[in-house]
Design a protein around this motif. Structure first.
Motif, mmCIF file in Angstrom:
data_model
loop_
_atom_site.group_PDB
_atom_site.id
_atom_site.type_symbol
_atom_site.label_atom_id
_atom_site.label_comp_id
_atom_site.label_asym_id
_atom_site.label_seq_id
_atom_site.Cartn_x
_atom_site.Cartn_y
_atom_site.Cartn_z
ATOM 1 N N LYS A 2 0.832 -1.189 0.000
ATOM 2 C CA LYS A 2 0.000 0.000 0.000
ATOM 3 C C LYS A 2 0.877 1.253 0.000
ATOM 4 N N ILE A 3 0.498 2.234 -0.792
ATOM 5 C CA ILE A 3 1.214 3.511 -0.876
ATOM 6 C C ILE A 3 0.242 4.610 -0.471
ATOM 7 N N SER A 4 0.665 5.485 0.453
ATOM 8 C CA SER A 4 -0.208 6.534 0.956
ATOM 9 C C SER A 4 -0.448 7.595 -0.102
ATOM 10 N N ILE A 5 -1.533 8.344 0.105
ATOM 11 C CA ILE A 5 -1.849 9.443 -0.807
ATOM 12 C C ILE A 5 -0.717 10.468 -0.812
ATOM 13 N N LYS A 6 -0.118 10.682 0.372
ATOM 14 C CA LYS A 6 0.966 11.654 0.485
ATOM 15 C C LYS A 6 2.129 11.263 -0.424
ATOM 16 N N LEU A 7 2.544 10.000 -0.343
ATOM 17 C CA LEU A 7 3.645 9.545 -1.180
ATOM 18 C C LEU A 7 3.262 9.575 -2.653
ATOM 19 N N LYS A 8 2.027 9.175 -2.941
ATOM 20 C CA LYS A 8 1.579 9.208 -4.328
ATOM 21 C C LYS A 8 1.603 10.638 -4.869
ATOM 22 N N THR A 9 1.109 11.578 -4.048
ATOM 23 C CA THR A 9 1.051 12.976 -4.490
ATOM 24 C C THR A 9 2.450 13.546 -4.687
ATOM 25 N N VAL A 10 3.337 13.302 -3.692
ATOM 26 C CA VAL A 10 4.712 13.790 -3.807
ATOM 27 C C VAL A 10 5.390 13.180 -5.033
ATOM 28 N N GLY A 11 5.183 11.886 -5.240
ATOM 29 C CA GLY A 11 5.765 11.231 -6.403
ATOM 30 C C GLY A 11 5.251 11.825 -7.700
ATOM 31 N N MET A 12 3.935 12.104 -7.734
ATOM 32 C CA MET A 12 3.360 12.695 -8.941
ATOM 33 C C MET A 12 3.906 14.104 -9.168
ATOM 34 N N VAL A 13 3.995 14.899 -8.044
ATOM 35 C CA VAL A 13 4.546 16.249 -8.166
ATOM 36 C C VAL A 13 5.998 16.183 -8.631
ATOM 37 N N ILE A 18 9.910 17.153 -12.706
ATOM 38 C CA ILE A 18 11.004 16.731 -13.588
ATOM 39 C C ILE A 18 10.636 16.986 -15.048
ATOM 40 N N VAL A 19 9.400 16.642 -15.400
ATOM 41 C CA VAL A 19 8.966 16.851 -16.787
ATOM 42 C C VAL A 19 8.983 18.334 -17.135
ATOM 43 N N LEU A 20 8.441 19.163 -16.211
ATOM 44 C CA LEU A 20 8.418 20.605 -16.469
ATOM 45 C C LEU A 20 9.828 21.181 -16.521
ATOM 46 N N THR A 21 10.690 20.702 -15.623
ATOM 47 C CA THR A 21 12.079 21.184 -15.622
ATOM 48 C C THR A 21 12.773 20.855 -16.933
ATOM 49 N N VAL A 22 12.621 19.599 -17.369
ATOM 50 C CA VAL A 22 13.236 19.194 -18.640
ATOM 51 C C VAL A 22 12.659 20.002 -19.792
ATOM 52 N N ALA A 23 11.320 20.170 -19.771
ATOM 53 C CA ALA A 23 10.689 20.927 -20.857
ATOM 54 C C ALA A 23 11.152 22.380 -20.855
ATOM 55 N N ALA A 233 14.123 25.469 -7.946
ATOM 56 C CA ALA A 233 12.740 25.963 -7.886
ATOM 57 C C ALA A 233 11.762 24.805 -7.751
ATOM 58 N N THR A 234 12.039 23.721 -8.460
ATOM 59 C CA THR A 234 11.140 22.552 -8.387
ATOM 60 C C THR A 234 11.147 21.948 -6.995
ATOM 61 N N VAL A 235 12.330 21.814 -6.393
ATOM 62 C CA VAL A 235 12.419 21.238 -5.047
ATOM 63 C C VAL A 235 11.662 22.109 -4.042
ATOM 64 N N ILE A 236 11.871 23.421 -4.138
ATOM 65 C CA ILE A 236 11.170 24.328 -3.217
ATOM 66 C C ILE A 236 9.662 24.219 -3.416
ATOM 67 N N MET A 237 9.233 24.167 -4.692
ATOM 68 C CA MET A 237 7.809 24.041 -4.979
ATOM 69 C C MET A 237 7.258 22.718 -4.449
ATOM 70 N N MET A 238 8.022 21.656 -4.594
ATOM 71 C CA MET A 238 7.578 20.341 -4.110
ATOM 72 C C MET A 238 7.432 20.333 -2.595
ATOM 73 N N VAL A 239 8.358 20.975 -1.901
ATOM 74 C CA VAL A 239 8.278 21.013 -0.434
ATOM 75 C C VAL A 239 7.016 21.733 0.008
ATOM 76 N N PHE A 240 6.794 22.910 -0.586
ATOM 77 C CA PHE A 240 5.603 23.668 -0.214
ATOM 78 C C PHE A 240 4.329 22.916 -0.609
ATOM 79 N N LEU A 241 4.341 22.279 -1.777
ATOM 80 C CA LEU A 241 3.162 21.538 -2.229
ATOM 81 C C LEU A 241 2.905 20.316 -1.349
#
Length: 718
Positions: A2-13, A18-23, A233-241
């Motif tokens: 089982k994977i928690s919603i928190k981990l799923k959300t963080v993983g998705m973010v 990563i996709v946005l950064t690469v793009a 910027a992505t890491v900071i955004m992920m932490v806040f999100l």
């Protein structure tokens, strides 16, 4: 796992980041690189134009004509020259030596000086003049202002790149600037512009090469810095999100889950009271869908509590009804004959029956009972519908049928009277199909009536299967005033009757296919159906039904009854016997023996006298003629039984071991003649036959066997 919603959300973010950064990095780098490349292409093109305008066209024309003349003469070809790299060093040296006179020209020196000034003034890698020979596909160097080892001597030729060759083929000599990587390493931005004479004819092309190595390094530094900034910027955004998701989504959902997990335990502890469970006390004021979900769960809790209370009441009521149905099931089972063997004292027949209701109680029923000493009634019926109503109607119908049968009524009268009684208060419109038969266990004679029921099956001893198809009358309780018909059949020794309800033929399998009469007949035709007892027959049919139905649910009651008729008792069973010498002196003893049996049977004086006279006549004939002057014995047996509720019969058997003689073959005397005119003999036997209802002779096992039978009315019997 089982994977928690928190981990799923963080993983998705993280994935989205990563996709946005690469793009973003790719797009930014592409824009930056395109702008820089365009800038340098513009510079290179401007320098090429400047080079073309600064050179003296007449000088360039002179050295170009001489160089190309030597080039063409060197290979004596108007076509394509061999690759310069394929020439040996000696060949290259001889080749270059031909252009010494060109390089010594004043025009060449002036042009070379202009090229070097332009190169030094602009800090480019190289500035040179080439002639684009489209016929050979080679670019021939006219003059190269490059200083050092990278300078290409006059006459050097290289293959024209395909994109430039295509443009030259279209008459375009002002070639656009382009960026390419050199074979030895490093990047170049190259541009070319045509050099024209006074008449506007193309002389050669002015070329400029600008080194792009520093630019490419700047590109890499830009890309690395850009990626670092975007990743930060992505890491900071992920932490806040992640923090936002935790406090705005995950935490409220966890509180809901925790409260929901204690719902059952809280209900047990607090008796299911409102506003006392963890769910009721939970406060979720997120102002979004989670808050709506929390309110919905609270409402659901209240509805579940109400539902549980209702279910508890329904379950209790169902258990009570179930208990009562179990009692009803037992009562119904007890109402039907269920002790087997049913009549062990009767050797004339064997009977067995079974009922498998589709529900707790059923509407089918069977019954069998002795109407009197020699008549057995068998009944099978099917009440419309199932369950308790059918069971109640079944009890009434069964009771009425048995009461009328035991009152001595015939089958047609039984059904006629029962039908009228059932119609009196039948407001619900229920009805009964039924079949009743009354078997004379002595003779095998069956009288029956059918009230819209399935046709019984007669199983002959020799293996034949016969459907007892008579015209069925209307169902019982269907319409008042119906007159029912009556039919009869005779069973031979070893025959059997199989009765059943439509639950047998209408049993279905998983494909909704009916068992049908054809399969039933096939089962009844099997050798295994001729068991030693009707229970074997019913078990065989039940096994076939179970195999045919498989996992399909039983839709109707299944009721069966089997009746085997074994035939009349053997002569030795139940007969009173006396053995005396074949002498006239034995008659008194014989007369006393028979007279006693007649009195016990309740015979009236007239019947007793007639029977005793017949006994005397037969005994005297045996004494006088059986042993032809010798000695022997006479065996006498008597047997009495009731034929019907109205009458009985008395049988007397004479057996002797004398000379075989059938008195029934004697010529019947003509009693219309006088005594003098009649033949002697035969009158005694004639009188016996006239006074008895049946006289039968047979010779078996070395003995003469003569049986007399006389019927007696019931009211005169004790």
């Amino acid at each position: 796992m089982k994977i928690s919603i928190k981990l799923k959300t963080v993983g998705m973010v993280l994935l989205v980041g990563i996709v946005l950064t690469v793009a973003a990095a790719t797009a930014s780098y592409r824009i930056y690189a395109d702008n820089v490349d365009e800038h340098y292409r513009t510079i290179a093109m401007n320098l090429a134009k400047t080079e073309a305008f600064m050179l003296d066209g007449e000088q360039v024309k002179l050295i170009t004509e001489k160089t190309m003349g030597i080039y063409r003469e060197s290979f004596q070809t108007e076509g394509q020259a061999p690759d310069f790299e394929q020439l040996t060093e000696a060949e290259q040296e001889r080749y270059y030596a031909q252009f010494r006179e060109v390089e010594n020209l004043t025009a060449y020196e002036d042009s070379l000086l202009t090229l070097r000034e332009l190169e030094n003034a602009n800090g480019v890698l190289s500035v040179y003049i080439c002639y684009m020979d489209k016929e050979t596909g080679r670019a021939v160097y006219i003059a190269d202002g490059t200083v050092g080892e990278e300078r290409r001597p006059t006459g050097t030729y290289v293959a024209i790149e395909q994109r430039n060759l295509d443009l030259i083929g279209q008459g375009i000599y002002d070639l656009p600037a382009y960026i390419t990587k050199r074979k030895g390493g490093g990047w170049l931005c190259s541009a070319s512009f045509g050099i024209y004479d006074k008449e506007g004819r193309l002389i050669a092309n002015a070329y400029v090469d600008i080194s792009m190595d520093v630019v490419m390094q700047d590109r890499r530094h830009f890309l690395m810095n850009l990626c670092a900034v975007l990743c930060t910027a992505t890491v900071i955004m992920m932490v806040f999100l992640a923090l936002f998701i935790h406090y705005a989504v995950v935490s409220p959902i966890n509180n809901l889950a925790k409260a929901a997990g204690t719902f059952v335990s809280d209900r047990k502890k607090q008796g299911g009271k409102k506003d006392t469970s963890a769910l009721a006390r939970l406060q979720v004021d997120t102002g979004d869908e989670i808050g709506v979900l929390a309110d919905a769960i609270k409402k659901m809790e209240l509805e579940i509590n109400t539902y549980i209370e209702n279910i508890t009441l329904i379950t209790a009521e169902k258990e009570r009804i179930g208990a009562e149905l179990n009692v009803a099931t037992q009562i119904q089972a007890d109402m039907l004959p269920n002790i087997f063997p049913a009549y062990p004292e009767y050797k004339e027949f064997d009977i067995y029956a079974s009922m498998a209701p589709a529900k707790e109680v059923g509407g089918d029923f069977y019954d069998f009972f002795m109407v009197d000493e020699i008549h057995l009634a068998v009944v099978i019926a099917d009440v419309s519908g199932k369950g308790v109503p059918a069971a109640l109607f079944m009890v009434i119908a069964k009771t009425l049928i048995k009461n009328h049968a035991q009152a001595g009524e015939e089958p047609k009268d039984i059904f006629t009277n029962v039908n009228n009684q059932l119609n009196e208060n039948n407001e619900v419109g229920m009805f009964v199909t039924g079949w009743i038969g009354i078997l004379n266990i002595v003779t095998g004679h069956v009288v029956y009536s059918n009230a819209g029921h399935n046709c019984p099956v007669l199983l002959h001893k020799d293996g034949r299967v016969e459907w007892i198809k008579s015209r069925p009358c209307f169902v019982l309780a269907g319409m008042k005033g119906v007159r029912y018909q009556q039919y009869d059949l005779r069973l031979e020794e070893g025959d059997a009757l199989y009765l059943y309800t439509d639950g047998v033929t209408e049993a279905m399998n998983g494909e909704e296919e009916l068992f049908g009469e054809e399969r039933l007949e096939k089962v009844l035709s099997l050798e295994g159906s001729r068991g030693s007892h009707p229970e074997d027959l019913l078990n065989l049919v039940a096994d076939w039904l179970a195999e045919f139905s498989g996992e399909a649910k039983q839709a109707d009651d299944i009721t069966m009854l089997g009746l085997y008729w074994n035939g009349r008792n053997k002569e030795e069973d139940g007969w009173e016997a006396l053995k005396v010498p074949a002498q006239i002196g034995s008659f008194d003893k014989l007369n006393e023996f028979v007279s006693k049996q007649l009195q016990e049977a309740g015979a009236d004086a007239r019947t007793e006298t007639q029977i005793l006279v017949a006994v005397e006549e037969i005994f005297v004939n045996i004494v006088n003629y059986a042993y032809e002057g010798g000695t022997g014995d006479v065996e006498i047996k008597t047997f009495y039984f009731r034929r019907s509720p109205e009458e009985g019969e008395f049988r007397i058997l004479f057996r002797d071991e004398g000379v075989p003689f059938n008195p029934l073959e004697s010529e019947t005397p003509d009693i219309s003649l006088s005594a003098e005119e009649r033949q002697v003999g035969g009158l005694g036997i004639f009188m016996v036959r006239m006074s008895m209802d049946e006289v039968k002779y047979e010779y078996r096992e070395g003995k003469n066997c003569l049986t007399l039978m006389r019927k007696m009315e019931l009211q005169k019997m004790r």
